[in-house]
Design an enzyme around this catalytic site. Structure first.
Site, PDB file in Angstrom:
ATOM      1  CG  LEU A 210      -2.212   0.765   1.092  1.00 61.94           C
ATOM      2  CD1 LEU A 210      -2.970   0.327  -0.137  1.00 61.94           C
ATOM      3  CD2 LEU A 210      -3.063   0.577   2.334  1.00 61.94           C
ATOM      4  CB  CYS A 211       3.879   2.309   1.892  1.00 63.43           C
ATOM      5  SG  CYS A 211       4.853   0.836   1.675  1.00 63.43           S
ATOM      6  CB  THR A 212       4.631   0.749  -3.352  1.00 64.29           C
ATOM      7  OG1 THR A 212       5.567   0.059  -2.553  1.00 64.29           O
ATOM      8  CG2 THR A 212       5.222   1.023  -4.717  1.00 64.29           C
TER       9      THR A 212
END
Lengths: 453, 315
Positions: A210-212
């Site tokens: 998700l952070c990507t």
């Protein structure tokens, strides 16, 4: 060529293999006209899937001497299917695949009877699958394969020496393709590895962290998935994204382009957007033809014994030149699918069916919720349909020991929802149930088929 | 990190098992927290640092091909190959032109894009060198220096590490002049025994049909005689091929007669699928066509691709 004095029979070529003895044949091969006639009259083959592989399988099997085929598929025909699912035409778009496929093959091959089933594989009773000599799979998902594998393996019984009982073996032939690559495998439960035994063969599915997506995108695919999974909900809260709706797809594409521009990332195209969102894997007609042909050939050999079979996994790669390879995988003796079953022991004879069902949800090897239980073909409790639920509800309060005929140990089958890694899938599991405190009897005369120690 | 290591080890990268392990330990020691993804990725990908330098054996073989001595009749491919040969020895320092793309890795967007740009710039620079060399070679052999397009040269550079040369000959040549070492190798290798056996038997069956005007086992009755005749035919074929003394499994000969020239649909579908796939590759000029004779073995599926031609370079 010399004038053939042999009668011109449709079965002329097949007869050479069915009527003549040989040295490189299956273990129980009995050549003769009876074998050929039995193949036509009595042999029943189920084809699971009527898509790229299924169409080819139905054709191949119909032209291999089989007369009784069933095909099951829950999908309807789409335009994108037409480049390879050759039994379908433009005017068939929207109709159920199984129905049209059956109709077309029957029109073309006289004498063959194909019964179509337009439904999900889970909608069928387990016993439905037991009516077939062999099941040929033309599926496109791990989950579906896992399910059919569990069903076929559920029929498997072991004798007191822990050997599989031959009459309970339900063979399967499984094919899969992806672009220029494909595989065909033979699964004889209890003998060769089943699908679960070799589940480690599959690489994990690609999921972007998700952070990507949210903070550090680097590729076009990241931008697309951001638009698809994050931005869509932000803007259209509540409305479900429909990948088949071109307006929705266009919206995602535009949003992905904007994001890509923001980060200076090249490469977002409409075509890539579709590919990433729909997880499209390109399909080629020739690969499907090759893999299905291998599967159909194995089906013929397994049912008739007319030749030795593939042992047990064939991989095909046509990207660079041509490469085929056979690997002999080994069965996992502790397999949840084809092994003797998950042990549930130390059960008190007072444990009720309801208690037992609740236990299954917590059991670390099962994690099975909302289970329906059968014992030697008899429904102990069925969660659905409502009629069966009502009929079996009274069993819930009865001790399991009583329901199973008061034997010290036996096999049960439980089907329900498996909750693993935050994913819910339908599953069927074989259970070896052992009650505690029951004296084990070595006497051969035991009612109810109890195991001997 | 690789640089750091090389500096401390005489300018050389890790090569022994112990050195590789030490390199990974070095990476690990730089981690601040236990779950830093970029370090984890680095450790997983460290094998790339250990990868052998220079060009692979397949490419080396093509470089050594006599067709790289180009003349006015040489094809565009060999002209570019000649340029590649020069590049590797000169600007490339033993390496082919940089391909230019990098795999995804955990990073801030800015760092990643910057790294990507560095790779793309080097790839572009290598391409320009190649382009110049191609033009010079074209001039030397008397062709228009612009006759090979930028796009073609660029594509050639991008795919330099995956180049392949496929050579084919006429079936007639294969029949009359097979590669004896290849035949002998296959006939004595257990993995190839069925496939090679079928190759010989398929040709023996053709010879049988020409001699006796029917196929072995085509009719019921007289099977023993057919088996014996097929065996004799196969043996004489092997002798003609120069493989005297090598034998075929009895089981295969019997099976061939049992088949009696039968054509099963699934077998036809399999072979047809393979053939159509190759046709598509040749027409679309995409992917790599198969090179050799594919013998399909539907008994245990241990089919084989046989290269039955001598790998001589024909200019």
């Amino acid at each position: 060529m010399a004038n053939s004095t042999a009668p011109k029979s449709r079965s002329r070529d097949l007869d050479k293999l069915l009527l003549r003895p040989g040295n490189l044949v299956g273990p129980n091969f009995e050549p003769g006209a009876e074998l050929r006639d039995d193949l036509q009259q009595y042999a029943r083959v189920l084809v699971v899937g009527a898509g790229g592989l299924g169409c080819e399988l139905l054709k191949d099997l119909a032209l291999s001497g089989f007369r009784n085929l069933d095909v099951i598929d829950m999908d309807r025909i789409e335009v994108t299917n037409l480049n390879r699912q050759f039994l379908f035409r433009l005017e068939d778009v929207g109709k159920p695949k199984a129905v049209v496929a059956a109709k077309r093959v029957m029109e073309r091959v006289s004498g063959v009877n194909i019964v179509p089933h337009f439904c999900r594989i889970e909608d069928k009773d387990i016993e439905f699958y037991n009516d077939f000599n062999i099941i040929a799979l033309g599926l496109d998902s791990i989950e579906a394969r896992s399910y059919i594998n569990a069903v076929a393996c559920s029929f498997l019984e072991y004798d007191s020496d822990d050997n599989p009982r031959e009459e309970t073996i339900k063979p399967m032939v499984d094919g899969g393709t992806e672009g220029f690559k494909g595989h065909a495998r033979v699964i004889i439960p209890g003998v060769t590895p089943c699908f679960e035994c070799t589940i480690w063969l599959f690489p994990p599915q690609v999921k972007f962290p998700l952070c990507t997506l949210a903070e550090t995108p680097r590729t076009a695919a990241h931008c697309i998935e951001y638009a698809h999974l994050i931005k869509w909900d932000e803007v259209h809260s509540g409305k479900a994204f429909d990948p088949d709706n071109p307006e929705h797809m266009m919206w995602v594409y535009d949003a992905a382009v904007k994001r890509a521009e923001l980060f200076g990332i090249p490469g977002v195209t409409y075509s890539l957007t579709q590919g990433v969102v729909k997880n499209i894997i390109p399909a080629i007609a020739s690969t499907n033809a090759i893999i299905s042909a291998a599967c159909a050939l194995e089906t013929l050999k397994i049912v008739s014994g007319c030749s030795k079979t593939l042992s047990n996994y064939l991989t095909y790669n046509g990207v660079e030149g041509l490469h085929t390879e056979v690997t002999e995988f080994v069965k996992d003796k502790d397999c949840l699918g084809c092994g003797p079953g998950v042990l549930v022991d130390q059960l008190d004879t007072s444990v009720t069916l309801q208690n037992f069902i609740d236990m299954l949800e917590e059991h670390p090897k099962l994690l099975l919720s909302k289970a329906s239980i059968t014992h030697r073909g008899k429904n102990l409790y069925m969660q659905a349909p409502p009629v069966l639920e009502e009929m079996t509800r009274s069993n819930l309060g009865v001790p399991l020991y009583d329901l199973m005929g008061k034997v010290s140990k036996d096999t049960l089958h439980a089907s329900g929802t498996i909750n693993k890694d935050n994913k819910k899938t339908s599953g069927l599991r074989k259970l070896r149930v052992v009650f505690k405190g029951i004296d084990v009897v070595t006497d051969m005369d035991m009612a109810g088929g109890a195991y001997d120690q | 990190m690789a640089h750091e290591w090389a500096k401390g080890h005489g300018g050389v990268l890790p090569s022994t098992r112990e050195e590789k392990r030490q390199f990974k330990e070095l990476l690990k020691s730089r981690m601040i927290a236990m779950d830093e993804d970029n370090y984890k990725e680095a450790i997983d990908a460290s094998f790339k640092v250990f990868a052998p330098r220079g060009i692979n054996a397949d490419l080396q073989k093509i470089i050594n091909d006599s067709c790289t001595e180009v003349g006015s009749n040489s094809s565009d491919f060999w002209v570019m190959m000649a340029a590649l040969k020069e590049f590797i020895v000169n600007e490339g320092c033993g390496e082919a032109p940089l391909e230019g793309s990098i795999p995804d890795m955990t990073s801030s967007t800015e760092h990643y894009i910057n790294l990507q740009k560095i790779y793309q710039a080097k790839s572009e620079a290598d391409f320009l060198v190649m382009e110049q060399r191609v033009e010079n070679i074209l001039k030397k052999i008397g062709r228009d220096p612009n006759s090979i397009s930028k796009a073609t040269i660029k594509s050639f550079c991008k795919n330099a590490r995956k180049l392949k040369v496929c050579r084919y000959r006429l079936i007639e040549d294969e029949f009359n002049n097979p590669s004896l070492p290849e035949l002998q190798k296959y006939l004595t290798d257990e993995d190839y025994s069925f496939a090679m056996g079928f190759y010989i038997l398929l040709r023996a069956v053709d010879r049988y049909a020409a001699n006796f005007n029917s196929f072995p086992g085509q009719f019921d009755g007289g099977m023993d005689e057919d088996i014996s005749r097929l065996k004799t035919t196969a043996v004489s074929l092997l002798n003609d091929l120069g493989c005297n003394g090598l034998t075929l499994t009895e089981d295969l000969i019997n099976e061939m007669c049992r088949f009696g020239a039968a054509e099963l649909h699934s077998v036809a579908a399999f072979v047809g699928g393979i053939a159509s796939q190759e046709v598509i590759k040749l027409i679309t000029k995409q992917f790599v066509p198969m090179c050799g004779t594919y013998i399909f073995n539907g008994i245990d599926h241990k089919s084989q691709l046989l290269t039955l031609q001598v790998q001589a370079a024909n200019p």
